[in-house]
Scaffold this motif. Structure first.
Motif, short mmCIF file in Angstrom:
data_model
loop_
_atom_site.label_atom_id
_atom_site.label_comp_id
_atom_site.label_asym_id
_atom_site.label_seq_id
_atom_site.Cartn_x
_atom_site.Cartn_y
_atom_site.Cartn_z
N TYR A 28 0.85 -1.20 0.00
CA TYR A 28 0.00 0.00 0.00
C TYR A 28 0.88 1.24 0.00
CZ TYR A 28 0.96 0.16 5.04
OH TYR A 28 1.57 0.21 6.25
N GLN A 32 -2.51 6.05 0.18
CA GLN A 32 -3.56 5.16 0.70
C GLN A 32 -3.57 5.20 2.23
OE1 GLN A 32 -2.11 1.70 -1.66
NE2 GLN A 32 -4.26 1.38 -2.18
N ARG A 36 -6.76 6.46 4.68
CA ARG A 36 -7.30 5.66 5.79
C ARG A 36 -7.15 6.42 7.11
NH1 ARG A 36 -8.96 0.61 7.26
NH2 ARG A 36 -8.17 -0.26 9.21
N SER A 173 1.08 0.87 15.57
CA SER A 173 0.60 -0.27 14.78
C SER A 173 1.73 -1.07 14.15
CB SER A 173 -0.33 0.23 13.67
OG SER A 173 0.40 0.96 12.69
N ALA A 175 2.48 -0.94 11.23
CA ALA A 175 1.69 -1.50 10.13
C ALA A 175 2.56 -1.85 8.92
CB ALA A 175 0.59 -0.53 9.73
N ARG A 177 0.67 -3.92 6.65
CA ARG A 177 -0.49 -4.11 5.79
C ARG A 177 -1.52 -3.07 6.17
NH1 ARG A 177 -1.58 -10.30 6.97
NH2 ARG A 177 -0.80 -9.59 9.00
N LEU A 178 -2.24 -2.57 5.18
CA LEU A 178 -3.10 -1.41 5.41
C LEU A 178 -4.18 -1.68 6.45
CD1 LEU A 178 -3.50 1.50 4.57
CD2 LEU A 178 -5.01 0.73 2.73
N HIS A 179 -4.75 -2.87 6.45
CA HIS A 179 -5.82 -3.16 7.41
C HIS A 179 -5.31 -3.20 8.84
CE1 HIS A 179 -4.75 -7.30 8.54
NE2 HIS A 179 -4.34 -7.44 7.29
N ALA A 180 -3.98 -3.36 9.00
CA ALA A 180 -3.41 -3.39 10.36
C ALA A 180 -3.29 -2.00 10.96
CB ALA A 180 -2.04 -4.06 10.32
N ARG A 183 -5.94 0.32 14.56
CA ARG A 183 -6.43 -0.31 15.79
C ARG A 183 -5.51 -0.05 16.99
NH1 ARG A 183 -6.81 -6.17 15.56
NH2 ARG A 183 -8.13 -5.95 17.40
N ASP A 219 -6.23 -12.61 14.05
CA ASP A 219 -5.06 -11.73 13.98
C ASP A 219 -3.77 -12.52 14.13
OD1 ASP A 219 -6.63 -9.44 13.75
OD2 ASP A 219 -6.72 -9.13 15.92
N SER A 222 -3.15 -14.72 11.06
CA SER A 222 -2.77 -13.88 9.93
C SER A 222 -1.34 -13.39 10.09
CB SER A 222 -3.72 -12.69 9.82
OG SER A 222 -3.31 -11.80 8.80
#
Length: 260
Positions: A28, A32, A36, A173, A175, A177-180, A183, A219, A222
């Protein structure tokens, strides 16, 4: 640092990777990530590429237009240990060779830079481990790593070290990966002016709110799949493609020479 009187807190994440990273395979872009971040209400971010300062002016301009402070930063490996260094230049990062050079930079820059010990007691990557006790003067804060569940939580040891030396814990995070992203983060009271130095002052003095929920079974599964299978495979694939491209360029060069 002056804080506004209302209960206005902002979300920050100071350990994130994007596809610009020279040592990780990320899928990503920085744009992007910003989209987000805006959707999730973040106010401060740091893109922490490995051993490289993210310095694309158009991305900083995009962030500013969104009202997001993007702090130039890097995740630097010093003597085998990862260090997050915030509000630095590419030249300053290039000059970091060991912890002594980091101490010199901190002495020169004072409170205008900020350093974090990422995932210090995790058994992967460049975690600093017990050496953190010897190098603690090099750090402003200690990371509360996102990867934890029940007894699987080396953050407990990080918390003990943070309490012992009076260092704040900061949730990020990390992060890949973008979905990570989104949170796990830290919240600070909104400063009167959103600049790096005020963010650092808030982190040093508190109060802070940490958001880092326990990982679900999904989680964990993954993450294990990504760390031990998908990511190594993609890195090998990327290295093979680069080697093939280098070989092709060399062949073209040899053919050109043979025709002269």
């Amino acid at each position: 640092m002056e804080i506004t009187e209302n209960d206005d807190w902002i979300k920050i994440d100071l350990h994130i990777h994007t596809l610009d990273d020279p040592k990780d395979i990320i899928d990503y872009s920085a744009h992007q990530l910003l989209d987000r971040a805006r959707a999730l209400g973040f106010g401060v971010l740091a893109i922490t590429l490995h051993d490289t300062v993210f310095d694309r002016p158009e991305v900083f301009a995009h962030a500013a237009a969104m009202g997001i402070l993007l702090i130039p930063a890097a995740e630097v490996r010093l003597q085998g240990a990862d260090v997050i260094v915030l509000n630095v230049t590419a030249a300053e990062v290039a000059g970091l060779k060991d912890f002594e050079s980091l101490r010199r930079l901190r002495s020169l820059r004072g409170d205008s830079i900020f350093t974090i010990a990422p995932h210090p007691f995790y058994m992967f990557g460049g975690s600093i481990g017990n050496r953190l006790l010897d190098e603690i003067d090099c750090f402003d804060a200690i990371e509360l790593c996102h990867f934890h569940k029940g007894l699987l939580n080396p953050n407990r040891q990080a918390g003990k070290v943070a309490a012992r030396f009076g260092k704040p814990l900061i949730a990020t995070s990390d992060a890949h990966r973008l979905h990570a992203f989104g949170r796990h983060y830290t919240s600070i009271p909104r400063p009167s002016e959103l600049i790096a130095e005020n963010v650092f002052a808030a982190l040093r003095s508190g109060p802070l709110r940490l958001t880092s929920p326990s990982a679900s079974i999904v989680d964990l599964t993954s993450a294990v799949y990504w760390i031990f299978l998908a990511h190594p495979f993609r890195r090998r694939q990327h290295q093979a493609l680069r080697a093939s491209a280098t070989h092709s360029r060399a062949q073209v060069g040899l053919e050109s020479k043979s025709q002269t």
